[in-house]
Enzyme design. Structure first.
Site, PDB file in Angstrom:
ATOM      1  N   ASP A 132      29.328  39.203  48.007  1.00  0.00           N
ATOM      2  CA  ASP A 132      30.384  39.708  47.231  1.00  0.00           C
ATOM      3  C   ASP A 132      31.769  40.205  48.282  1.00  0.00           C
ATOM      4  O   ASP A 132      31.581  40.082  49.350  1.00  0.00           O
ATOM      5  CB  ASP A 132      29.714  40.954  46.371  1.00  0.00           C
ATOM      6  CG  ASP A 132      30.292  40.818  44.728  1.00  0.00           C
ATOM      7  OD1 ASP A 132      31.652  40.186  44.749  1.00  0.00           O
ATOM      8  OD2 ASP A 132      29.923  41.254  43.967  1.00  0.00           O
ATOM      9  N   GLU A 173      34.475  35.707  46.328  1.00  0.00           N
ATOM     10  CA  GLU A 173      35.827  36.543  46.537  1.00  0.00           C
ATOM     11  C   GLU A 173      36.549  36.105  45.019  1.00  0.00           C
ATOM     12  O   GLU A 173      37.743  36.402  45.197  1.00  0.00           O
ATOM     13  CB  GLU A 173      36.463  36.262  47.843  1.00  0.00           C
ATOM     14  CG  GLU A 173      36.646  34.768  48.153  1.00  0.00           C
ATOM     15  CD  GLU A 173      37.380  34.048  47.393  1.00  0.00           C
ATOM     16  OE1 GLU A 173      38.579  34.159  47.571  1.00  0.00           O
ATOM     17  OE2 GLU A 173      36.942  33.381  46.500  1.00  0.00           O
ATOM     18  N   TRP A 174      35.844  35.800  44.061  1.00  0.00           N
ATOM     19  CA  TRP A 174      36.243  35.643  42.917  1.00  0.00           C
ATOM     20  C   TRP A 174      37.561  34.582  42.512  1.00  0.00           C
ATOM     21  O   TRP A 174      38.482  34.609  41.719  1.00  0.00           O
ATOM     22  CB  TRP A 174      36.980  37.052  42.136  1.00  0.00           C
ATOM     23  CG  TRP A 174      36.146  38.284  42.596  1.00  0.00           C
ATOM     24  CD1 TRP A 174      34.560  38.241  42.089  1.00  0.00           C
ATOM     25  CD2 TRP A 174      36.091  39.493  43.393  1.00  0.00           C
ATOM     26  NE1 TRP A 174      34.213  39.392  42.889  1.00  0.00           N
ATOM     27  CE2 TRP A 174      34.928  40.024  43.340  1.00  0.00           C
ATOM     28  CE3 TRP A 174      37.212  39.806  44.125  1.00  0.00           C
ATOM     29  CZ2 TRP A 174      34.896  41.305  43.944  1.00  0.00           C
ATOM     30  CZ3 TRP A 174      37.341  41.197  44.814  1.00  0.00           C
ATOM     31  CH2 TRP A 174      35.929  41.958  44.659  1.00  0.00           C
ATOM     32  N   ASP A 215      35.100  37.652  37.367  1.00  0.00           N
ATOM     33  CA  ASP A 215      33.903  38.156  36.942  1.00  0.00           C
ATOM     34  C   ASP A 215      33.812  37.765  35.441  1.00  0.00           C
ATOM     35  O   ASP A 215      34.768  37.738  34.713  1.00  0.00           O
ATOM     36  CB  ASP A 215      33.642  39.635  37.119  1.00  0.00           C
ATOM     37  CG  ASP A 215      33.329  40.065  38.533  1.00  0.00           C
ATOM     38  OD1 ASP A 215      32.981  39.086  39.150  1.00  0.00           O
ATOM     39  OD2 ASP A 215      33.256  41.127  38.742  1.00  0.00           O
TER      40      ASP A 215
END
Length: 368
Positions: free
Chosen positions: A104, A137-138, A159
């Site tokens: 994450d 890292e989205w 997310d």
């Protein structure tokens, strides 16, 4: 609980439907590293450590995955992150028999994403153990341009939570932000985040308060679009029902209908390039959106996706798939598990259209 969940993986039918991976996300680790600076499993929850858990899961024919974070702490638990411990953490994952690592991106102020993920990738490779590496890292640093060089899957979006606005946003961002030629391939798949299939209040709420509340139709759309866009299908559905004082393996009828739909799982698990938007040319255009994926057996999958709040009519023209004029195909509805007949050049036949309910998705397989 973890071993019981691994047992339940089989009892509820996930293994038989093709699922093979068992992962622990955040909160497995102890708040303190050991005296040598290595990560250790939470000493109260896992008094015998993590290796016996990994061994148990792997002995059942599943791969075992663990979570870490690139920053000083993890996202949810404020537990030790891997910053400046790349080789130590990779070594202990390999020692425990870990097959999959997600990293994450919390508590990373001043850090460079490409450099940090490359550091952990190199550390994992140094162990000599084959470990699937997932960057998370989205999608903030355009990982589709660099992550496949250091990882086997990469988070392509922010997310996902079990609300329609979130599902719709994830589908849009995955479609609009990533060029088709960079949208995923074997050993480099674009990850759209967790599936929230039918969780409602049985799963932990996001942020401590936000429970999933989508309709059955919306949950079916979630699964449909994750499948055709070739996202890893990461199930978060609790597999144990502990509401009556004891725990038993159980998922709901809705979850069984969706997660165990092997016809749609097969679409997801193909190795061809991910599905893409076929029509309209711009995602911003109103109306039904047709996505298509050419499959390795010569057939094609099509998803007719309706993000709008009212039913929409539409069709799929076979030319959108690159098929020549005069092509005939047997059409099968993968949610109804029903063959819809042989048609030529388009479905439905010229002059007709099919209706998709609000927030719904029709998934078809076309066999020439």
């Amino acid at each position: 609980g973890v071993k019981a969940s691994a047992d339940a993986f089989f009892d509820v039918g996930l293994y038989a439907a093709g699922y093979r991976h068992f992962h622990l996300d955040d909160c497995w680790a102890d708040p303190q590293r050991n005296a040598s600076g290595f990560l250790q499993a939470h000493r109260m929850r896992f008094p015998d450590g993590m290796k016996p858990v990994a061994d148990y899961v792997r002995a059942k024919g599943l791969t075992f995955g663990l979570y870490t974070c690139a920053g000083k702490f993890t996202c949810k638990g404020n537990l030790p992150g891997s910053k400046d411990h790349w080789e130590q953490d990779a070594a202990v994952f390999a020692e425990w028999g870990v097959d999959w690592v997600k990293m994450d991106w919390c508590f990373t102020d001043g850090m460079d994403a490409r450099e940090s993920y490359a550091n952990m990738s190199a550390a994992l490779n140094k162990t000599g153990r084959p470990i699937h590496f997932n960057t998370c890292e989205w999608g903030n640093h355009e990982p589709w341009k660099w992550a496949p060089r250091v990882a086997q899957s990469f988070r392509a979006t922010g997310d996902h939570v079990g609300r329609w606005w979130s599902t719709k946003r994830i589908i849009k961002n995955r479609t609009v932000n990533i060029p088709n030629e960079l949208a995923g391939k074997p050993y480099g798949w674009a990850d759209m985040d967790f599936l929230q299939t039918g969780n409602y209040e049985q799963a932990a709420p996001v942020g401590g308060t936000l429970h999933a509340n989508m309709t059955p139709t919306e949950y079916m759309t979630e699964f449909s679009m994750w499948a055709i866009l070739a996202s890893p299908l990461i199930v978060t559905t609790p597999l144990l029902n502990c509401s009556m004082g004891s725990c038993r393996a159980s998922i709901t009828d809705l979850q069984r209908k969706i997660l165990l739909n092997t016809e749609i799982v097969d679409i997801n698990q193909d190795v061809t390039p991910p599905g893409k938007l076929l029509w309209p040319a711009s995602f911003k255009a109103p109306g039904l959106k047709a996505y298509g994926r050419l499959l390795s057996d010569g057939s094609a999958a099509v998803a007719l996706y309706n993000e709008e709040d009212k039913p929409r009519d539409g069709f799929v023209d076979f030319s959108w798939l690159g098929w020549p004029k005069g092509t005939s195909a047997l059409v099968r509805d993968l949610w109804a598990h029903t063959d819809l007949g042989v048609v030529t050049d388009r479905f439905p036949a010229a002059g007709a259209s099919t209706s998709v309910e609000a927030h719904g998705t029709m998934v078809l397989r076309l066999r020439r």
